[in-house]
Design an enzyme around this catalytic site. Sequence first.
Site, PDB file in Angstrom:
ATOM      1  N   HIS A  55      32.133  42.232  42.820  1.00 54.05           N
ATOM      2  CA  HIS A  55      33.104  42.988  42.031  1.00 54.05           C
ATOM      3  C   HIS A  55      32.532  43.231  40.637  1.00 54.05           C
ATOM      4  O   HIS A  55      31.659  42.493  40.169  1.00 54.05           O
ATOM      5  CB  HIS A  55      34.409  42.207  41.908  1.00 54.05           C
ATOM      6  N   GLU A  57      33.757  42.731  37.672  1.00 57.85           N
ATOM      7  CA  GLU A  57      33.927  41.620  36.728  1.00 57.85           C
ATOM      8  C   GLU A  57      32.896  40.521  36.971  1.00 57.85           C
ATOM      9  O   GLU A  57      32.326  39.971  36.020  1.00 57.85           O
ATOM     10  CB  GLU A  57      35.324  40.996  36.857  1.00 57.85           C
ATOM     11  N   CYS A  85      41.492  40.794  40.456  1.00 60.91           N
ATOM     12  CA  CYS A  85      41.998  40.091  41.635  1.00 60.91           C
ATOM     13  C   CYS A  85      41.945  38.583  41.365  1.00 60.91           C
ATOM     14  O   CYS A  85      41.450  38.139  40.322  1.00 60.91           O
ATOM     15  CB  CYS A  85      41.154  40.444  42.860  1.00 60.91           C
ATOM     16  N   CYS A  88      38.333  37.262  40.709  1.00 56.27           N
ATOM     17  CA  CYS A  88      37.816  37.627  39.386  1.00 56.27           C
ATOM     18  C   CYS A  88      38.584  36.914  38.274  1.00 56.27           C
ATOM     19  O   CYS A  88      37.987  36.507  37.280  1.00 56.27           O
ATOM     20  CB  CYS A  88      37.852  39.138  39.216  1.00 56.27           C
TER      21      CYS A  88
END
EC number: 3.5.4.33
Length: 151
Positions: A55, A57, A85, A88
């Site tokens: 992801h 992040e 999410c 993260c």
Amino acid sequence: MTRWPIPEPMERALALARAAAADGEVPIGAVVVRGGQVIAEGRNAPRATHDPTAHAEIAAIRAAAAALGAERLADCDLYVTLEPCAMCAGAIVHARIARLYYAAADAKGGAVEHGARVFDHPQCLHRPEVYGGIGEGEAAALLRGFFRDRR
């Protein structure tokens, strides 16, 4: 209604999100800032890397930790185009990010304002300052367009 300018780090995160979309990834970008300077960035790349943890992040946090030579990013801010999410949000906690700025809320998969609300749990080791809605219109339009084109 007054429209505030989008801060430069969020503009950069949006550019990273557009680049991710151009590569067929969900359009999310992230930027880590320390002392007003961008020190790291990331964009979604799970499909390209065959890595479900890739992801934006996570990529930005990993790059910032490597750039600083430290696992704690206590004096850093994270700008991301979508509400993080649970995975993260957990990484943000462990990295000790000082401030989180995100653009669009994510009622389905977000874990800051929605869902798990990771930072609200009593077991949470660190709680960053959180500021949502910065560049929300642009980020939401990018996401809507990306998913509309795939239906």
